[in-house]
Design an enzyme around this catalytic site. Structure first.
Site, PDB file in Angstrom:
ATOM      1  N   MET A   9       0.848  -1.197   0.000  1.00 26.39           N
ATOM      2  CA  MET A   9       0.000   0.000   0.000  1.00 26.39           C
ATOM      3  C   MET A   9       0.884   1.248   0.000  1.00 26.39           C
ATOM      4  SD  MET A   9      -3.460  -0.943   1.983  1.00 26.39           S
ATOM      5  CE  MET A   9      -2.910  -0.698   3.644  1.00 26.39           C
ATOM      6  N   GLY A  10       2.142   1.104  -0.418  1.00 27.10           N
ATOM      7  CA  GLY A  10       3.037   2.252  -0.500  1.00 27.10           C
ATOM      8  C   GLY A  10       3.616   2.632   0.845  1.00 27.10           C
ATOM      9  N   ALA A  11       4.093   3.899   0.943  1.00 28.74           N
ATOM     10  CA  ALA A  11       4.849   4.357   2.125  1.00 28.74           C
ATOM     11  C   ALA A  11       5.945   3.326   2.428  1.00 28.74           C
ATOM     12  CB  ALA A  11       3.921   4.571   3.324  1.00 28.74           C
TER      13      ALA A  11
ATOM     14  N   GLY B 105      11.184  -2.922   5.301  1.00 25.31           N
ATOM     15  CA  GLY B 105      10.408  -4.169   5.333  1.00 25.31           C
ATOM     16  C   GLY B 105       9.902  -4.529   3.936  1.00 25.31           C
ATOM     17  N   HIS B 106       9.357  -3.529   3.231  1.00 20.66           N
ATOM     18  CA  HIS B 106       8.857  -3.792   1.873  1.00 20.66           C
ATOM     19  C   HIS B 106       9.998  -4.168   0.936  1.00 20.66           C
ATOM     20  CE1 HIS B 106       5.700  -0.845   3.302  1.00 20.66           C
ATOM     21  NE2 HIS B 106       4.947  -1.856   2.900  1.00 20.66           N
TER      22      HIS B 106
ATOM     23  N   ASP C 274       2.225  -9.393   9.330  1.00 23.45           N
ATOM     24  CA  ASP C 274       0.763  -9.514   9.257  1.00 23.45           C
ATOM     25  C   ASP C 274       0.451 -11.001   9.130  1.00 23.45           C
ATOM     26  OD1 ASP C 274       0.211  -6.709   9.265  1.00 23.45           O
ATOM     27  OD2 ASP C 274       0.997  -6.633   7.237  1.00 23.45           O
TER      28      ASP C 274
ATOM     29  N   SER D 223       6.767  -0.773  10.054  1.00 22.44           N
ATOM     30  CA  SER D 223       5.388  -0.617   9.591  1.00 22.44           C
ATOM     31  C   SER D 223       5.202   0.822   9.142  1.00 22.44           C
ATOM     32  CB  SER D 223       4.428  -0.908  10.753  1.00 22.44           C
ATOM     33  OG  SER D 223       3.145  -0.392  10.455  1.00 22.44           O
ATOM     34  N   SER D 224       4.399   1.011   8.106  1.00 23.24           N
ATOM     35  CA  SER D 224       4.122   2.382   7.646  1.00 23.24           C
ATOM     36  C   SER D 224       3.442   3.174   8.759  1.00 23.24           C
ATOM     37  CB  SER D 224       3.219   2.348   6.414  1.00 23.24           C
ATOM     38  OG  SER D 224       3.782   1.470   5.477  1.00 23.24           O
TER      39      SER D 224
HETATM   40  O1  PAF Z   1      -0.162  -5.794   3.610  1.00 22.06           O
HETATM   41  C1  PAF Z   1      -0.587  -4.863   2.886  1.00 22.06           C
HETATM   42  O2  PAF Z   1       0.084  -3.859   2.672  1.00 22.06           O
HETATM   43  C2  PAF Z   1      -1.972  -4.964   2.273  1.00 22.06           C
HETATM   44  O3  PAF Z   1      -2.858  -5.582   3.131  1.00 22.06           O
HETATM   45  C3  PAF Z   1      -1.965  -5.663   0.900  1.00 22.06           C
HETATM   46  C4  PAF Z   1      -1.527  -7.110   1.006  1.00 22.06           C
HETATM   47  C5  PAF Z   1      -1.044  -4.910  -0.055  1.00 22.06           C
HETATM   48  C6  PAF Z   1      -3.372  -5.653   0.303  1.00 22.06           C
HETATM   49  O4  PAF Z   1      -3.856  -4.373   0.137  1.00 22.06           O
END
Ligand code: PAF
Length: 285
Positions: A30-32, A36-37, A155, A190-191
């Site tokens: 979801m950006g930001a 971690g991403h 998550d 986390s964002s």
């Molecule tokens: O974990 C997230 O950022 C969101 O729940 C996801 C998996 C991108 C779905 O919108």
């Protein structure tokens, strides 16, 4: 890096890669974006490398259907320029940034609901949340058509819901679960951390410390009730932390347990001011 702002542009891009015989991995976000991403992207790239190479897509889409009416959709952090810079740096091949209108066409009636797993734990605190997640992830899978997709273990319930959905609906996508990336003081990245006040940010590592203690207790053979009590007392000692839930469940399917005779996952949801933080740890007896 290609930037695809519509479903069609994304489909055209993947079709070209497929014509070249490339595999595709997806990192839904979801950006930001934070480290971690980027670790999700690295693990997705590792998966591609282990399967003969291929192309990496990261999606950036703040999904409205997974936010409840009183949740933080409007204030969810957004920084497209920085996100794209980070994705270029990490070597993503495409970024997918669709609009809400493109993803959710008017008159749509179909949602994906993993009925059992979505109603428990965080699903009770956030009714409809996992239905929104399962629906958008299904849509992203249908648009991108990846061979693999990476999701964070932070998550944990979301990862479990997605694994169940993929198995139940015969989706041909390998799900890569990626261990939580932490700040130096243990706070899970986390964002939402961006929205903590300095005082709450200083207090928030209590979650990681409590999880360390609970993990040690599981390994030492302590009973379930004692671990729960210890977790509650440790977190209550931090006045800025408001416990929303503490759960210890079967790590495989999140079912309830009476004794700890198999791997368990310890799940915490704790509020600091207006920000709800979650964290988890898998522990082996
Ligand atoms: O974990 C997230 O950022 C969101 O729940 C996801 C998996 C991108 C779905 O919108």
């Amino acid at each position: 890096m290609q930037i695809c702002r519509s479903k069609q542009a994304m489909r055209d891009c993947v079709a070209e890669w497929r014509a070249e015989g490339q595999r595709v991995a997806l990192v839904p976000t979801m950006g930001a974006l934070h480290r971690g991403h980027l670790t999700l992207c690295e693990r997705a790239r590792d998966w591609l490398d282990a399967h003969g190479g291929g192309r990496l897509v990261a999606s950036i889409f703040v999904n409205p259907t997974q936010f409840g009416p009183n949740e933080d959709l409007a204030t969810y952090p957004r920084d497209e320029e920085n996100d794209l810079r980070l994705l270029r740096q990490i070597g993503a091949d495409a970024a997918f940034l669709p609009s809400v209108q493109d993803i959710y066409r008017p008159g749509a009636q179909t949602m994906v609901d993993v009925t059992g797993l979505s109603r428990m734990l965080m699903g009770r605190l956030r009714p409809g949340h996992f239905r929104g997640v399962a629906t958008v992830v299904t849509k992203l899978f249908n648009i991108v058509g990846p061979d693999a997709a990476a999701f964070g273990e932070k998550d944990y319930q979301q990862l479990t819901v997605i694994r169940q959905m993929v198995a139940d609906l015969d989706m041909p996508v390998a799900i890569i679960g990626v261990p939580t990336v932490r700040e130096e003081d243990g706070l899970a990245m986390s964002s939402r951390n961006l929205r903590l006040t300095p005082q709450d940010r200083a207090a928030a590592p209590i979650l990681a410390r409590a999880l360390d203690r609970a993990q040690a207790m599981v390994q030492a053979g302590s009973p379930l009730g004692a671990i729960r009590r210890e977790l509650r007392a440790l977190i209550a000692a931090e006045p800025r932390a408001e416990v929303r839930s503490i759960d210890i469940r079967d790590a495989a399917d999140l079912s309830r347990i009476v004794t700890i005779d198999r791997p368990v996952v310890i799940l915490l949801a704790v509020r600091f001011g207006t920000v709800l933080l979650i964290d988890q740890r898998v522990a082996h007896p």
